[in-house]
Design a protein around this motif. Structure first.
Motif, PDB file in Angstrom:
ATOM      1  N   TYR A 150       0.851  -1.182   0.000  1.00 14.50           N
ATOM      2  CA  TYR A 150       0.000   0.000   0.000  1.00 14.50           C
ATOM      3  C   TYR A 150       0.893   1.240   0.000  1.00 14.50           C
ATOM      4  O   TYR A 150       1.769   1.375   0.857  1.00 14.50           O
ATOM      5  CB  TYR A 150      -0.900   0.021   1.233  1.00 14.50           C
ATOM      6  CG  TYR A 150      -1.834  -1.168   1.341  1.00 14.50           C
ATOM      7  CD1 TYR A 150      -3.075  -1.165   0.708  1.00 14.50           C
ATOM      8  CD2 TYR A 150      -1.469  -2.293   2.087  1.00 14.50           C
ATOM      9  CE1 TYR A 150      -3.932  -2.254   0.810  1.00 14.50           C
ATOM     10  CE2 TYR A 150      -2.319  -3.387   2.187  1.00 14.50           C
ATOM     11  CZ  TYR A 150      -3.547  -3.356   1.551  1.00 14.50           C
ATOM     12  OH  TYR A 150      -4.384  -4.439   1.664  1.00 14.50           O
ATOM     13  N   GLY A 261     -15.313   1.031  -9.063  1.00 17.96           N
ATOM     14  CA  GLY A 261     -15.942   0.243  -8.007  1.00 17.96           C
ATOM     15  C   GLY A 261     -16.634  -1.028  -8.464  1.00 17.96           C
ATOM     16  O   GLY A 261     -17.112  -1.793  -7.630  1.00 17.96           O
ATOM     17  N   ASN A 263     -16.565  -4.739  -9.851  1.00 17.82           N
ATOM     18  CA  ASN A 263     -15.745  -5.928 -10.034  1.00 17.82           C
ATOM     19  C   ASN A 263     -16.128  -6.578 -11.362  1.00 17.82           C
ATOM     20  O   ASN A 263     -17.200  -7.157 -11.492  1.00 17.82           O
ATOM     21  CB  ASN A 263     -15.961  -6.900  -8.872  1.00 17.82           C
ATOM     22  CG  ASN A 263     -15.103  -8.154  -8.979  1.00 17.82           C
ATOM     23  OD1 ASN A 263     -14.568  -8.485 -10.028  1.00 17.82           O
ATOM     24  ND2 ASN A 263     -14.975  -8.865  -7.870  1.00 17.82           N
ATOM     25  N   LYS A 284      -7.311   2.847  -4.177  1.00 13.22           N
ATOM     26  CA  LYS A 284      -8.453   2.933  -3.277  1.00 13.22           C
ATOM     27  C   LYS A 284      -9.100   4.307  -3.407  1.00 13.22           C
ATOM     28  O   LYS A 284      -8.555   5.225  -4.037  1.00 13.22           O
ATOM     29  CB  LYS A 284      -7.996   2.678  -1.841  1.00 13.22           C
ATOM     30  CG  LYS A 284      -7.416   1.276  -1.631  1.00 13.22           C
ATOM     31  CD  LYS A 284      -6.800   1.104  -0.259  1.00 13.22           C
ATOM     32  CE  LYS A 284      -7.844   1.127   0.826  1.00 13.22           C
ATOM     33  NZ  LYS A 284      -7.288   0.773   2.153  1.00 13.22           N
ATOM     34  N   GLU A 285     -10.266   4.458  -2.802  1.00 19.52           N
ATOM     35  CA  GLU A 285     -11.022   5.708  -2.882  1.00 19.52           C
ATOM     36  C   GLU A 285     -10.228   6.881  -2.311  1.00 19.52           C
ATOM     37  O   GLU A 285     -10.332   8.010  -2.801  1.00 19.52           O
ATOM     38  CB  GLU A 285     -12.350   5.548  -2.128  1.00 19.52           C
ATOM     39  CG  GLU A 285     -13.321   6.695  -2.327  1.00 19.52           C
ATOM     40  CD  GLU A 285     -13.894   6.748  -3.738  1.00 19.52           C
ATOM     41  OE1 GLU A 285     -13.946   7.861  -4.306  1.00 19.52           O
ATOM     42  OE2 GLU A 285     -14.270   5.695  -4.282  1.00 19.52           O
ATOM     43  N   ASP A 286      -9.419   6.631  -1.294  1.00 19.54           N
ATOM     44  CA  ASP A 286      -8.663   7.721  -0.667  1.00 19.54           C
ATOM     45  C   ASP A 286      -7.372   8.061  -1.409  1.00 19.54           C
ATOM     46  O   ASP A 286      -6.580   8.882  -0.957  1.00 19.54           O
ATOM     47  CB  ASP A 286      -8.358   7.394   0.797  1.00 19.54           C
ATOM     48  CG  ASP A 286      -7.403   6.212   0.953  1.00 19.54           C
ATOM     49  OD1 ASP A 286      -6.979   5.630  -0.069  1.00 19.54           O
ATOM     50  OD2 ASP A 286      -7.074   5.868   2.110  1.00 19.54           O
ATOM     51  N   GLU A 315     -10.949  -5.986  -4.267  1.00 16.99           N
ATOM     52  CA  GLU A 315     -12.253  -5.417  -3.909  1.00 16.99           C
ATOM     53  C   GLU A 315     -12.461  -5.449  -2.400  1.00 16.99           C
ATOM     54  O   GLU A 315     -12.957  -4.476  -1.804  1.00 16.99           O
ATOM     55  CB  GLU A 315     -13.364  -6.191  -4.613  1.00 16.99           C
ATOM     56  CG  GLU A 315     -14.757  -5.641  -4.366  1.00 16.99           C
ATOM     57  CD  GLU A 315     -15.829  -6.471  -5.051  1.00 16.99           C
ATOM     58  OE1 GLU A 315     -16.826  -5.892  -5.513  1.00 16.99           O
ATOM     59  OE2 GLU A 315     -15.674  -7.717  -5.117  1.00 16.99           O
ATOM     60  N   GLN A 316     -12.066  -6.542  -1.768  1.00 20.87           N
ATOM     61  CA  GLN A 316     -12.211  -6.678  -0.317  1.00 20.87           C
ATOM     62  C   GLN A 316     -11.398  -5.631   0.443  1.00 20.87           C
ATOM     63  O   GLN A 316     -11.707  -5.327   1.595  1.00 20.87           O
ATOM     64  CB  GLN A 316     -11.783  -8.083   0.115  1.00 20.87           C
ATOM     65  CG  GLN A 316     -12.738  -9.183  -0.309  1.00 20.87           C
ATOM     66  CD  GLN A 316     -12.180 -10.562  -0.027  1.00 20.87           C
ATOM     67  OE1 GLN A 316     -10.989 -10.736   0.258  1.00 20.87           O
ATOM     68  NE2 GLN A 316     -13.031 -11.582  -0.115  1.00 20.87           N
ATOM     69  N   ARG A 317     -10.378  -5.095  -0.195  1.00 19.20           N
ATOM     70  CA  ARG A 317      -9.509  -4.117   0.456  1.00 19.20           C
ATOM     71  C   ARG A 317      -9.806  -2.691   0.027  1.00 19.20           C
ATOM     72  O   ARG A 317      -8.986  -1.791   0.217  1.00 19.20           O
ATOM     73  CB  ARG A 317      -8.045  -4.496   0.185  1.00 19.20           C
ATOM     74  CG  ARG A 317      -7.619  -5.687   1.030  1.00 19.20           C
ATOM     75  CD  ARG A 317      -6.492  -6.494   0.415  1.00 19.20           C
ATOM     76  NE  ARG A 317      -6.148  -7.616   1.306  1.00 19.20           N
ATOM     77  CZ  ARG A 317      -6.856  -8.747   1.380  1.00 19.20           C
ATOM     78  NH1 ARG A 317      -7.925  -8.913   0.623  1.00 19.20           N
ATOM     79  NH2 ARG A 317      -6.493  -9.708   2.209  1.00 19.20           N
ATOM     80  N   GLY A 318     -10.978  -2.495  -0.557  1.00 24.60           N
ATOM     81  CA  GLY A 318     -11.435  -1.152  -0.872  1.00 24.60           C
ATOM     82  C   GLY A 318     -10.905  -0.562  -2.159  1.00 24.60           C
ATOM     83  O   GLY A 318     -11.030   0.652  -2.387  1.00 24.60           O
ATOM     84  N   VAL A 319     -10.305  -1.367  -3.024  1.00 17.74           N
ATOM     85  CA  VAL A 319      -9.793  -0.874  -4.294  1.00 17.74           C
ATOM     86  C   VAL A 319     -10.966  -0.609  -5.240  1.00 17.74           C
ATOM     87  O   VAL A 319     -11.869  -1.446  -5.371  1.00 17.74           O
ATOM     88  CB  VAL A 319      -8.805  -1.885  -4.915  1.00 17.74           C
ATOM     89  CG1 VAL A 319      -8.419  -1.479  -6.334  1.00 17.74           C
ATOM     90  CG2 VAL A 319      -7.565  -2.001  -4.033  1.00 17.74           C
ATOM     91  N   VAL A 320     -10.966   0.550  -5.898  1.00 17.11           N
ATOM     92  CA  VAL A 320     -12.075   0.924  -6.782  1.00 17.11           C
ATOM     93  C   VAL A 320     -11.680   0.913  -8.254  1.00 17.11           C
ATOM     94  O   VAL A 320     -12.542   0.922  -9.140  1.00 17.11           O
ATOM     95  CB  VAL A 320     -12.636   2.312  -6.411  1.00 17.11           C
ATOM     96  CG1 VAL A 320     -13.279   2.277  -5.034  1.00 17.11           C
ATOM     97  CG2 VAL A 320     -11.557   3.393  -6.478  1.00 17.11           C
TER      98      VAL A 320
END
Length: 365
Positions: A150, A261, A263, A284-286, A315-320
């Motif tokens: 990350y 967002g 999959n 990720k979103e941030d 996806e489970q880790r917030g990746v968009v």
């Protein structure tokens, strides 16, 4: 005298029998071995062609072979032609979605000075630039291990490009030249029978806003780039479009895993791309950039992952937004100059590569 002759005769007979006995055991051994092999082969064929699990295994094998340099072996899985063609179609023509929303200006017709910056929420405490997560996932019939890196500052992520003409660079060579803190492989390249030297990438290559390669000699490749604002974009864009959109660095591969967002593998059969070592890049979103590398082709360590596995993992880790990079024996991750994943390449330092995604020690303005 007669008794002596009979005794000698029996002695000679016993010696001859003793001499024949080892040969008899060898014959028996080979006979039993042949029968066992024939029985196992028959049971194996019965399993592969007469059970649902066996058919699925042949589909996995075909999908895996079709994504390697040895795709000519895929017909020998003896799948029906229509099923084999369906697998090929999913690989050669994956679904592609442009990550820039349609509500934004059209890069083909409008003047664009760069995408809107990604909203960056104010962190509660200072974040480390790089964090590493160990990955272990068991799917029952197979398992895989790997690493996720990350990177909290997307502006630290740059595409490194080899300046060699005869071959590409090893990841540790890229890292040594640039003092990269973290690095993974990126583009694919011509690789006949695994002996390619990685001098020239497939698809688009943009470095520091300059188009180094605008042509796309291999159909189905999809662009992935990062803008000067630190936003990851992916889609069916030309090099000129990407530069107009404010993209700083870009390359090509396939398939897309997650776009805006969504999959893209959530409803697709996992077998289409087989099980392999994998590399993927996402955001990720941030704004956090994510490097993911999964080891494979090492039965005692890690079998490998499907594209569905990669999309689900991210996806489970917030990746968009995410896309696959080159996989197989090219997949590798280094941190502070040291390999932290296990390459399937016979050479422990990995493959010669045309380019790589890297975390640089200082942010480029």
């Amino acid at each position: 005298m007669s008794d002596t002759i009979h005794t000698l005769s029996r002695t000679r007979t016993r010696k001859k029998a003793a001499r024949r006995r080892p040969l008899r055991w060898v014959k028996r051994f080979f006979l039993v071995s042949t029968l066992c092999f024939t029985t196992l082969a028959f049971l194996g064929l019965l399993f592969l062609f007469g059970t649902k699990t066996g058919v699925e295994l042949r589909e996995w094998a075909a999908g895996t072979l079709l994504t390697t340099q040895h795709d000519y072996w895929a017909p020998y899985t003896f799948l029906p032609e229509e099923k084999l063609q369906a697998l090929k179609q999913q690989i050669t023509n994956p679904e592609v979605i442009n990550s820039v929303p349609e509500s934004e200006p059209d890069p083909q017709t409008d003047v664009i000075y760069g995408p809107l910056p990604v909203p960056m929420p104010e962190p509660e405490k200072p974040r480390e630039l790089i964090e590493i997560e160990d990955i272990y996932v068991s799917k029952g019939s197979y398992f895989f291990r790997g690493k996720i890196m990350y990177i909290s500052d997307p502006n630290r992520v740059h595409l490194l490009v080899t300046n060699r003409k005869d071959r590409g660079d090893l990841l540790d060579e890229f890292a040594k030249k640039t003092n990269a803190l973290g690095i993974v492989n990126a583009s694919g390249f011509h690789d006949p029978d695994g002996y390619g030297k990685g001098a020239t990438a497939y698809g688009v290559v943009i470095k520091d806003g300059k188009i180094l390669q605008g042509y796309n000699p291999r159909s189905g490749e999809t662009a992935l780039g990062i803008t000067y604002d630190g936003k990851l974009v992916t889609g069916s864009y030309s090099a000129e479009q990407l530069v107009k959109m404010g993209v700083r660095d870009a390359m090509s591969f396939r398939p897309q895993l997650i776009v805006n967002g969504k999959n893209l593998f959530a409803d697709k059969p996992a077998k289409s791309w087989g099980i392999q070592p994998r590399t993927a890049i996402g955001q990720k979103e941030d704004g956090t950039i994510v490097f993911a590398v999964i080891d494979g082709r090492q039965p005692s360590h890690s079998i490998g992952a499907s594209m569905n596995d990669m999309a689900e993992l991210l996806e489970q880790r917030g990746v968009v937004t995410a896309m696959a990079m080159d996989g197989g024996s090219s997949s590798m991750m280094l941190y502070n100059g040291e390999a932290i994943t296990s390459t399937s390449s016979p050479y422990h330092r990995g493959r010669y590569l045309p380019n790589a995604w890297a975390v640089m020690p200082e942010s480029a303005e």
